[in-house]
Enzyme design. Structure first.
Site, PDB file in Angstrom:
ATOM      1  N   GLU A 123       0.801  -1.228   0.000  1.00 45.30           N
ATOM      2  CA  GLU A 123       0.000   0.000   0.000  1.00 45.30           C
ATOM      3  C   GLU A 123       0.838   1.285   0.000  1.00 45.30           C
ATOM      4  OE1 GLU A 123      -3.049  -0.155   3.004  1.00 45.30           O
ATOM      5  OE2 GLU A 123      -4.022  -1.858   2.045  1.00 45.30           O
TER       6      GLU A 123
ATOM      7  N   GLU B 206      -5.756  -8.333   0.019  1.00 47.41           N
ATOM      8  CA  GLU B 206      -6.439  -8.073   1.295  1.00 47.41           C
ATOM      9  C   GLU B 206      -7.881  -7.712   1.010  1.00 47.41           C
ATOM     10  OE1 GLU B 206      -4.786  -5.094   3.958  1.00 47.41           O
ATOM     11  OE2 GLU B 206      -2.754  -5.829   3.571  1.00 47.41           O
TER      12      GLU B 206
HETATM   13  C1  FCB Z   1      -4.864  -2.165   5.179  1.00 43.82           C
HETATM   14  C2  FCB Z   1      -3.520  -2.577   5.738  1.00 43.82           C
HETATM   15  C3  FCB Z   1      -3.599  -3.663   6.760  1.00 43.82           C
HETATM   16  C4  FCB Z   1      -4.803  -3.529   7.666  1.00 43.82           C
HETATM   17  C5  FCB Z   1      -6.059  -3.318   6.857  1.00 43.82           C
HETATM   18  C6  FCB Z   1      -7.318  -3.214   7.663  1.00 43.82           C
HETATM   19  O1  FCB Z   1      -4.795  -0.851   4.737  1.00 43.82           O
HETATM   20  O2  FCB Z   1      -2.668  -3.018   4.719  1.00 43.82           O
HETATM   21  O3  FCB Z   1      -2.383  -3.678   7.472  1.00 43.82           O
HETATM   22  O4  FCB Z   1      -4.592  -2.545   8.595  1.00 43.82           O
HETATM   23  O5  FCB Z   1      -5.924  -2.178   6.065  1.00 43.82           O
END
Ligand code: FCB
Length: 437
Positions: free
Chosen positions: A168, A351
C-alpha cells in the site's frame, strides 16, 4: 456456508490469509531494532489508547499454532511480512542472526504444512534509524531498500512462492506524510511528494535486486478504492476524478505505465523531487503479478475552496465497525478496470475483510466475504485474470492508529491470555475450502 464452490474460481486459484509483522509479531527482543511504529505509538495522541505493537498477538512465539489454524482452515497460502528492523536492526549494515532464524522457522513451518509463503518486504515498520535519515523522503532509501531486498532474496528467495515489495504505497506516502495519520505522522506537501515518488522508485530498485538474486514471482500490493462522486454535478465528478488520480492512478500509472497523472503532478508542483522523470523506467519495471487490497469506495465532493478543492464524505451504504462503507461492486469494477486499462498480468486480491464488533459469532463478516467473493467471480466472468484471494486477517490484531479496538480477524484473539478462537467466518472458509479437496 458460502453459496458457491471453490471450483467456481478455477483450477489453481489460491485462497490465503494475510497479516503484517508489526500488527501481530510482538517479540521486540533478540536484537530486533526500533521501528517508526514503536516511536509513533509511544507518542501520546497518535494511537487509540496509546496501544503499541510491543506484544500484539505474540506471533513471534505462537506462530506454530497460527500456521496450524491456516492449514486447518483449508488455506493454501499465507501472506506475511518481514520486519526490516528484525532483520537489519539499523536499517543498513549488520544483519541480526536471530531475525534470520525466526523467518527460517516461520517459512519452513509453512512449507511442512503445505502452505505457500507469500512475502511482503515492507508493511510499514521502517527502521527508526532510517527515519532519522529522512526515511521515505530521502532518495537514498532506494539503495537501502534494494540491499534489504537482496538479503531476503539470498536467504529466503528459493522458498517463497511470491514476493511483494511494498504494501500500500498510498499509505506509506500520502497517509503518513500528508494526512499525518500513520507513522511518521507528517502533514507536509513536500514530504508527501518526495515519499510518493521515492516509495515507487524504491519498489523498482528492489525488483531489480530481487531478480538479480534469483527471486521469482515478483509484484507489489496497491490499495485501490472505487472513487465516486457525491453528486452528479460537474464539480463533484471532477472531485472524484482527482481523488481517483491521487489514490489509484498515481500508483497504477506509475508502476504499470511509468507515468504519473498530470493533475497530481500539478498539485504537487515544485515539491516533487527534481529529475523524477528519469526514474520512471525503474518505477515501472515489469512485474509478474499485481496485488490489490480492497476495502471500500471513496466518495468525493468539491469544496469550492482553493486551498483544499476536494473532500471525502461519508456515503449512506451499510458500514463496518471502521465506518467504511460495504461496497462489493467496487471490487468487481476495480478488477475489471485494472485488467482492461492497465495490465494483463495475474491479479490477486491480497487483502479484503472488515472490522466487526468483538465476538465469535460474526454473521455480517460472513456476508461481507460472501459478497466480495461473488464480486471476484463476477470480475473473472468479465474477463479479469484473478488468480487468488487473501482474507484480511487471520487474527484480530493491532490496527495501526486504531490500536486493538478494531477487530478484523477470522480468529478471535483474547489479548490478556493470547487465546485464539475461530469465528463463524473462519468456519465459513473452512467449509468452502475443504469442499472438493
Ligand atoms: C490495510 C492494511 C492492513 C490492515 C487493513 C485493515 O490498509 O494493509 O495492514 O490494517 O488495512
Amino acid at each position: 456456508m458460502f453459496a458457491f464452490d471453490r471450483a467456481d474460481f478455477g483450477p489453481g486459484f489460491t485462497f490465503g490469509v494475510a497479516t503484517a509483522a508489526y500488527q501481530i509479531e510482538g517479540g521486540q527482543r533478540d536484537g530486533r531494532g526500533s521501528s517508526i511504529w514503536d516511536t509513533f505509538s509511544a507518542t501520546a495522541g497518535n494511537v487509540h489508547d496509546g496501544d503499541t505493537g510491543a506484544i500484539a498477538c505474540n506471533h513471534y512465539e505462537l506462530w506454530p499454532q497460527d500456521l496450524d489454524l491456516i492449514r486447518d482452515g483449508g488455506f493454501g497460502a499465507y501472506r506475511f511480512s518481514f520486519a526490516w528492523p528484525r532483520l537489519i536492526p539499523e536499517g543498513t549494515g549488520a544483519v541480526n542472526p536471530a531475525g534470520l532464524d525466526y523467518y527460517d522457522r516461520l517459512i519452513d513451518g509453512m512449507l511442512v504444512r503445505g502452505i505457500k509463503p507469500y512475502a511482503t518486504l515492507y508493511h510499514w515498520d521502517l527502521p527508526s534509524t532510517l527515519q532519522d535519515r529522512g526515511g521515505w523522503m530521502n532518495r537514498d532509501i532506494a539503495g537501502w531498500f534494494a540491499d534489504y531486498a537482496a538479503l531476503i532474496a539470498r536467504k529466503f528467495g528459493d522458498r517463497l512462492a511470491a514476493t511483494a515489495t511494498i504494501n500500500e504505497p498510498w499509505c506509506v506516502a500520502f497517509l503518513s506524510h500528508y494526512l499525518g495519520v500513520h507513522a511518521p505522522g507528517y502533514r507536509d506537501i513536500r514530504a508527501a511528494a518526495r515519499a510518493m515518488h521515492h516509495v515507487l522508485f524504491a519498489h523498482g530498485t528492489a525488483i531489480d535486486a530481487l531478480r538479480a538474486h534469483g527471486a521469482k514471482n515478483l509484484g507489489i500490493v496497491l490499495n485501490l478504492e472505487k472513487s465516486e462522486a457525491f453528486s452528479d454535478s460537474e464539480a463533484d465528478r471532477g472531485a472524484a476524478n482527482f481523488g481517483d488520480a491521487l489514490f489509484n492512478r498515481w500508483y497504477l500509472g506509475g508502476v504499470l505505465k511509468g507515468q504519473y497523472p498530470a493533475e497530481v503532478l500539478q498539485f504537487l508542483g515544485e515539491h516533487m523531487p527534481s529529475g523524477h522523470e528519469k526514474d520512471m523506467e525503474v518505477v515501472s519495471r515489469p512485474l509478474d503479478w499485481l496485488g490489490i487490497n480492497y476495502y471500500t469506495r471513496g466518495l468525493y465532493r468539491a469544496t469550492g475552496k482553493p486551498s483544499q478543492p476536494v473532500e471525502q464524505v461519508k456515503g449512506d451504504l451499510e458500514k463496518t465497525e471502521s465506518g467504511w462503507e460495504i461496497y462489493p461492486q467496487g471490487l468487481t469494477d476495480l478488477l475489471v478496470r485494472v485488467s482492461g486499462e492497465y495490465t494483463k498480468i495475474p491479479l490477486y486480491v491480497t487483502e479484503n475483510g472488515m472490522a466487526e464488533v468483538e465476538g465469535e459469532n460474526d454473521p455480517r463478516r460472513v456476508s461481507y466475504y460472501e459478497d466480495h467473493l461473488k464480486a471476484v467471480l463476477a470480475a473473472q466472468a468479465a474477463g479479469a485474470d484473478v488468480r487468488g484471494y487473501f482474507a484480511w486477517s487471520l487474527l484480530d490484531n493491532y490496527e495501526w492508529a486504531e490500536g486493538y479496538r478494531k477487530r478484523f480477524g477470522l480468529v478471535h484473539v483474547n489479548y490478556a491470555t493470547q487465546e485464539r478462537t475461530p469465528k463463524a467466518s473462519y468456519r465459513a472458509f473452512q467449509g468452502l475450502l475443504h469442499n472438493g479437496r
